[in-house]
Design a protein around this motif. Structure first.
Motif, PDB file in Angstrom:
ATOM      1  N   GLN A   1      -5.358   1.834   0.516  1.00  0.00           N
ATOM      2  CA  GLN A   1      -4.351   0.864   0.095  1.00  0.00           C
ATOM      3  C   GLN A   1      -4.358   0.710  -1.412  1.00  0.00           C
ATOM      4  O   GLN A   1      -5.419   0.739  -2.054  1.00  0.00           O
ATOM      5  CB  GLN A   1      -4.612  -0.502   0.726  1.00  0.00           C
ATOM      6  CG  GLN A   1      -4.276  -0.602   2.187  1.00  0.00           C
ATOM      7  CD  GLN A   1      -4.467  -2.015   2.697  1.00  0.00           C
ATOM      8  OE1 GLN A   1      -5.558  -2.373   3.118  1.00  0.00           O
ATOM      9  NE2 GLN A   1      -3.413  -2.820   2.652  1.00  0.00           N
TER      10      GLN A   1
ATOM     11  N   PRO B   1      -4.393  -1.396  -4.711  1.00  0.00           N
ATOM     12  CA  PRO B   1      -4.966  -2.712  -4.997  1.00  0.00           C
ATOM     13  C   PRO B   1      -3.889  -3.804  -5.005  1.00  0.00           C
ATOM     14  O   PRO B   1      -2.816  -3.640  -5.582  1.00  0.00           O
ATOM     15  CB  PRO B   1      -5.580  -2.532  -6.392  1.00  0.00           C
ATOM     16  CG  PRO B   1      -5.886  -1.065  -6.480  1.00  0.00           C
ATOM     17  CD  PRO B   1      -4.778  -0.381  -5.724  1.00  0.00           C
ATOM     18  N   GLY B   2      -4.209  -4.905  -4.329  1.00  0.00           N
ATOM     19  CA  GLY B   2      -3.289  -6.028  -4.278  1.00  0.00           C
ATOM     20  C   GLY B   2      -2.196  -5.917  -3.236  1.00  0.00           C
ATOM     21  O   GLY B   2      -1.381  -6.837  -3.093  1.00  0.00           O
ATOM     22  N   SER B   3      -2.135  -4.830  -2.503  1.00  0.00           N
ATOM     23  CA  SER B   3      -1.103  -4.659  -1.489  1.00  0.00           C
ATOM     24  C   SER B   3      -1.559  -5.273  -0.173  1.00  0.00           C
ATOM     25  O   SER B   3      -2.700  -5.715  -0.025  1.00  0.00           O
ATOM     26  CB  SER B   3      -0.793  -3.177  -1.295  1.00  0.00           C
ATOM     27  OG  SER B   3      -1.921  -2.501  -0.759  1.00  0.00           O
ATOM     28  N   ALA B   4      -0.670  -5.280   0.814  1.00  0.00           N
ATOM     29  CA  ALA B   4      -1.006  -5.855   2.119  1.00  0.00           C
ATOM     30  C   ALA B   4      -0.227  -5.148   3.213  1.00  0.00           C
ATOM     31  O   ALA B   4       0.873  -4.644   2.984  1.00  0.00           O
ATOM     32  CB  ALA B   4      -0.719  -7.351   2.141  1.00  0.00           C
TER      33      ALA B   4
ATOM     34  N   SER C   1      -7.663  -4.625   2.237  1.00  0.00           N
ATOM     35  CA  SER C   1      -7.031  -5.641   1.397  1.00  0.00           C
ATOM     36  C   SER C   1      -7.057  -7.006   2.078  1.00  0.00           C
ATOM     37  O   SER C   1      -6.868  -7.116   3.301  1.00  0.00           O
ATOM     38  CB  SER C   1      -5.588  -5.240   1.088  1.00  0.00           C
ATOM     39  OG  SER C   1      -5.558  -4.103   0.261  1.00  0.00           O
TER      40      SER C   1
ATOM     41  N   ASN D   1      -4.123  -8.283   4.566  1.00  0.00           N
ATOM     42  CA  ASN D   1      -3.733  -7.562   5.775  1.00  0.00           C
ATOM     43  C   ASN D   1      -3.625  -8.504   6.970  1.00  0.00           C
ATOM     44  O   ASN D   1      -4.508  -9.340   7.196  1.00  0.00           O
ATOM     45  CB  ASN D   1      -4.744  -6.467   6.106  1.00  0.00           C
ATOM     46  CG  ASN D   1      -4.728  -5.328   5.106  1.00  0.00           C
ATOM     47  OD1 ASN D   1      -3.778  -5.184   4.340  1.00  0.00           O
ATOM     48  ND2 ASN D   1      -5.778  -4.528   5.110  1.00  0.00           N
TER      49      ASN D   1
END
Length: 401
Positions: free
Chosen positions: A253, A255-258, A279, A282
């Protein structure tokens, strides 16, 4: 056919030999506009008003390209035009000393296949009424923005350093035997409606972070022939959309994503590489299956409950398994867990009062339920809470308890 070669259509030589058409134009059959130049500069093509090719199978071809490094290609600007094409559409502005020029499309309906080749030029087709009924084959190293009011079917897509966005009102898919490939690391974005996203091409190669969004209960399927790095992944959390992610390489993933899934099955599978979906944002709202082979690790984090349907790792290899949830970790009926010989760790949040769960009750608490006996390749040691509201199960090489 309208054709120029570095000279004006009606008379004296000019620098660009451009073709400008405006008003309401109807072509009885095929229409070809060709401004390729053997010297000078290939002319731009600019259309305004409307252009209709209503005859069955009638095709539009616009070519402003250049095959030599000393001749610049021309741009294709149809952004102020409304196009209706009963057959195929071809828009080529690649090559030449500039590497390519932009292709700008206004509201467009193409009943047949569409081909766009812009070289280093950008591609823009932002109208919400666009309807690419046939497949869209595209080649561009510039930025790409392509919208379809209905279903968008992608053919072979070759991309470069420019960011790319594909938007569709209902669904996004791939034509059989085609591939989406990036030559550079750049963000790529797919957004669709209730028919979801199906990007299962065996030779897909996404080098940049991939955003996937499907609303109204649509499902998402994506495959990568190498590693896959996910940006935001979003499904309707209240509907039964499924999420299927496969890759030959590592799945990670940005960084900072979901990842927010629907309530349907979530399946994540690699070959001999790690799965790292850790993350903090999630939300796995459906049962999760994760699989890899070899000694690679699997790491999952859920911001709420984490419900497992299957975890499969190579039994005699040292792959590690780490599952963390800000809620319960449970299994679906009939679910199985097969680990490697590496460390296995479960960390699940417990109730609001901060009470620890005794070691001998850990598997009975609703916060960590594994009713179907997992196949653990290492002996098990359970360890009670290490922080308020948290229970950790550490499965290591210590004696079973």
């Amino acid at each position: 056919t309208i054709q120029t070669d570095g000279v004006a259509l009606f008379g004296a030589a000019t620098r660009d030999a451009e073709v400008w058409l405006s008003g309401a134009i109807t072509a009885a059959g095929n229409l070809t506009i060709d401004t390729q130049a053997s010297s000078g500069t290939a002319g731009d093509v600019v259309l305004a008003g409307s252009l209709a090719l209503p005859a069955s199978g009638a095709a539009l071809s616009i070519d402003t390209s250049s095959s030599t490094d000393v001749v610049a290609s021309g741009l294709i600007n149809l952004s102020e035009a409304a196009l209706s094409i009963a057959g195929a559409g071809k828009f080529i502005s690649a090559g030449g000393s500039t590497g390519g020029q932009s292709v700008r499309l206004g509201a467009i309906t193409v009943a047949g296949a569409t081909v766009i080749q812009s070289g280093s030029g950008a591609v823009s087709a932002p109208s919400q009424t666009n309807d690419f009924i046939g497949s869209v084959t595209l080649s561009s190293t510039g930025s790409v923005f392509l919208r379809d009011a209905n279903t968008l079917v992608l053919g072979n897509v070759a991309l470069g350093a420019g960011g790319t966005s594909f938007l569709a009102g209902t669904g996004i898919g791939q034509a059989a035997g085609t591939a989406i490939r990036q030559a550079e690391t750049a963000a790529i974005d797919f957004r669709a409606g209730s028919d979801g996203i199906a990007l299962a091409g065996a030779n897909n190669d996404f080098l940049g972070p991939v955003t996937l969004a499907s609303s109204a209960g649509g499902s998402i399927q994506v495959n990568d022939s190498t590693a896959l790095n996910l940006a935001t992944v979003s499904l309707d959390p209240m509907r039964e959309g499924t999420l299927t992610i496969t890759a030959k390489g590592e799945i990670t993933q940005e960084p900072g994503s979901a990842i927010t899934t629907g309530t349907g099955q979530v399946s994540v599978q690699t070959e001999t590489a790690a799965i790292t979906l850790a993350s903090g944002g999630n939300a796995f709202n459906g049962p999760v299956a994760a699989r890899n082979v070899g000694a690679a690790a699997i790491t999952l984090f859920g911001s709420g409950d984490l419900r497992l349907s299957r975890v499969a790792m190579t039994a005699d290899r040292a792959g590690t398994l780490s599952l963390t949830a800000n809620g319960a970790i449970t299994q679906t009926p009939g679910g199985t867990i097969t680990t490697g010989t590496g460390t296995v760790r479960f960390t699940a949040t417990i109730g609001q009062n901060g009470d620890c769960v005794p070691d001998d009750k850990l598997e009975k608490t609703r916060f960590l339920e594994l009713p179907n006996i997992p196949v653990f390749r290492t002996p098990i040691r359970q360890k009670s809470a290490v922080a308020a509201n948290t229970v950790t199960a550490l499965l290591s090489d210590r004696k079973n308890q």
